[in-house]
Design an enzyme around this catalytic site. Structure first.
Site, PDB file in Angstrom:
ATOM      1  N   ASN A 152       0.800  -1.118   0.040  1.00 33.86           N
ATOM      2  CA  ASN A 152       0.027   0.052   0.073  1.00 33.86           C
ATOM      3  C   ASN A 152       0.762   1.281   0.065  1.00 33.86           C
ATOM      4  O   ASN A 152       0.240   2.308  -0.352  1.00 33.86           O
ATOM      5  CB  ASN A 152      -1.044  -0.137   1.276  1.00 33.86           C
ATOM      6  CG  ASN A 152      -0.157  -0.257   2.427  1.00 33.86           C
ATOM      7  OD1 ASN A 152       0.347  -1.286   2.633  1.00 33.86           O
ATOM      8  ND2 ASN A 152      -0.511   0.551   3.441  1.00 33.86           N
ATOM      9  N   CYS A 326      -1.678   4.017   8.800  1.00 35.93           N
ATOM     10  CA  CYS A 326      -1.990   3.434  10.075  1.00 35.93           C
ATOM     11  C   CYS A 326      -0.862   3.598  11.094  1.00 35.93           C
ATOM     12  O   CYS A 326      -0.946   3.515  12.209  1.00 35.93           O
ATOM     13  CB  CYS A 326      -1.866   1.751   9.625  1.00 35.93           C
ATOM     14  SG  CYS A 326      -2.948   1.529   8.338  1.00 35.93           S
TER      15      CYS A 326
HETATM   16  N1  PMP Z   1      -3.259  -4.300   5.179  1.00 33.82           N
HETATM   17  C1  PMP Z   1      -3.282  -3.339   3.959  1.00 33.82           C
HETATM   18  C2  PMP Z   1      -2.105  -3.678   3.112  1.00 33.82           C
HETATM   19  C3  PMP Z   1      -3.697  -1.909   4.297  1.00 33.82           C
HETATM   20  O1  PMP Z   1      -3.263  -0.949   3.553  1.00 33.82           O
HETATM   21  C4  PMP Z   1      -4.468  -1.638   5.512  1.00 33.82           C
HETATM   22  C5  PMP Z   1      -5.112  -0.377   5.592  1.00 33.82           C
HETATM   23  N2  PMP Z   1      -5.830   0.183   4.452  1.00 33.82           N
HETATM   24  C6  PMP Z   1      -4.776  -2.692   6.318  1.00 33.82           C
HETATM   25  C7  PMP Z   1      -4.280  -3.677   6.174  1.00 33.82           C
HETATM   26  C8  PMP Z   1      -5.698  -2.514   7.291  1.00 33.82           C
HETATM   27  O2  PMP Z   1      -7.240  -2.067   6.986  1.00 33.82           O
HETATM   28  P1  PMP Z   1      -8.051  -1.510   8.382  1.00 33.82           P
HETATM   29  O3  PMP Z   1      -7.486  -0.572   8.891  1.00 33.82           O
HETATM   30  O4  PMP Z   1      -9.318  -1.267   7.295  1.00 33.82           O
HETATM   31  O5  PMP Z   1      -8.430  -2.766   9.017  1.00 33.82           O
END
Ligand code: PMP
Length: 384
Positions: A152, A326
């Site tokens: 990401n 995050c």
């Molecule tokens: N895995 C990846 C590759 C992410 O980019 C993300 C955040 N979009 C997540 C896990 C975690 O997603 P979430 O915070 O929606 O649970």
């Protein structure tokens, strides 16, 4: 001034067609899918319909192999801890790449408390997992190996099929976090050799609050959330019907439109990359060709990502990211940028642009001008 949203990897707007699809259900009210009366049965039917649509997006054998969760973080936790703990008799080793999402890495770290050993697989300077090292590191008692489909933060797409072959020869199960890749590039869990796969609703224009975990037939795991035994006993708790039906419809729409939309975004992405790399001491992060079609990520020497983000937003109304949403609270340099070999000071100057449906080719000159002026301005102010 018009807003230009370039942070689709952090959050996506809901596709309005999903709201139209959901409206009659929202108006008539949902029964509890575990209830045996007609309203409950109707809700159960809605969930099963969504399961089929999600299964089709990734070519799963059948909707029955999809478990709904609250999002990608929960799916990653369930896949890793659930599979490792259920198969503890087969071994106590787990492995992941140095650039996997923090929810994967931290799920594995949690297992250390139960006596597991964690192996980190290095990546090259473009973020590609080293399959030779993977082959050297995995052993028959590595029960779960988790490698993301695409990253990401730097957009790099991993050679998942090759990775699957190594895992199945040396270890036991391959879990793949496909949050960033799903709906942008084709995913086929059967031909890719994937045992468990994580998806997130909001990363395919669905509502927040739903995620999914594909579990290949025969793979056994233990639940993390205990209660009434919903979702084959693997994820208890009354289902979030709006989010789930939205995720199903989002999967159907994105599967149908993915090829054309990815081609459209790839053209915008390539133009942005070409122009932004003309700025002095601007560098692409991630792989130049094996990258997500909607993803352009850079680093600029001598300036801070946070200042780039704020300047782009306040002065030009353009929303970008400086890395993973995050971990941005900590202001620590991204573990992904450090893993691809950047020095701390270089890892701080990153800017990530992730495109989506609202973007169009006409926005390119505005974006380029904003980036150029921002970098110039911040460099003038920078003491370095
Ligand atoms: N895995 C990846 C590759 C992410 O980019 C993300 C955040 N979009 C997540 C896990 C975690 O997603 P979430 O915070 O929606 O649970």
């Amino acid at each position: 001034m018009r807003n230009i949203y370039l942070d689709h990897a952090s959050s996506m707007p809901i596709d309005p067609r999903i709201l139209d699809f959901a409206e009659p259900f929202l108006k008539s009210g949902f029964g509890n899918p575990s209830s045996l009366h007609s309203m409950g049965l109707e809700s159960k039917r809605i969930i099963e319909d969504a399961r089929e649509k999600v299964a089709e997006l990734i070519n799963a054998e059948d909707g029955g192999y999809i478990i709904f969760t609250s999002g990608a973080t929960e799916s990653n936790n369930l896949a890793i801890k659930g599979t490792a703990l259920r198969n503890i008799k087969k071994g106590k080793k787990v492995a992941t790449s140095a650039i996997d999402h923090i929810s994967v890495i931290n799920s594995m770290k949690e297992l250390l408390k139960s006596g597991f050993e964690l192996k980190i697989i290095p990546v090259d300077s473009m973020g590609i997992v080293d399959t030779g090292k993977l082959n050297d590191i995995l052993t028959k008692d590595t029960t779960v190996t988790s490698i993301m489909y695409a990253n990401n933060e730097i957009g790099t797409i991993e050679p998942i099929k090759e990775i699957g072959e190594v895992v199945h020869e040396k270890g036991l199960y391959l879990h793949v976090d496909a949050t960033a890749a799903a709906g942008r590039i084709p995913i086929d869990v059967q031909s890719d050799g994937i045992d468990l796969l994580t998806l997130s609703s909001n990363d395919i224009y669905g509502p927040q609050g739903a995620g999914a975990l594909y579990i290949k037939p025969g793979v056994k795991l233990q639940p993390i959330l205990l209660g009434g035994g919903q979702e084959r006993g693997l994820r208890s708790g009354t289902e979030d019907l709006f989010a789930i039906l939205g995720m199903g419809e989002a999967s159907r729409i994105i599967k149908k439109e993915m090829n054309k939309e990815s081609e459209r975004l790839r053209e915008i992405r390539d133009k942005l990359i070409n122009e932004i790399l003309k700025i002095e001491e601007a560098y692409l992060t991630g792989h130049p060709t094996r990258r997500l079609p909607n993803h352009a990520s850079f680093r600029f020497s001598g300036i801070e990502g946070e200042s780039i983000l704020l300047n782009m937003d306040m002065k030009y109304h353009i929303q970008v990211s400086t890395g993973s949403a995050c971990t941005s609270k900590t202001l620590e340099p991204s573990h992904v940028l450090l893993a691809i070999g950047l020095k701390h000071e270089d890892a701080h100057g990153s800017m990530v642009l992730t495109l989506g449906k609202s973007n169009n080719i006409g926005e390119i000159p505005l974006i380029i001008r904003a980036v150029k002026e921002t970098v110039e301005r911040l460099r003038k102010l920078s003491p370095i």
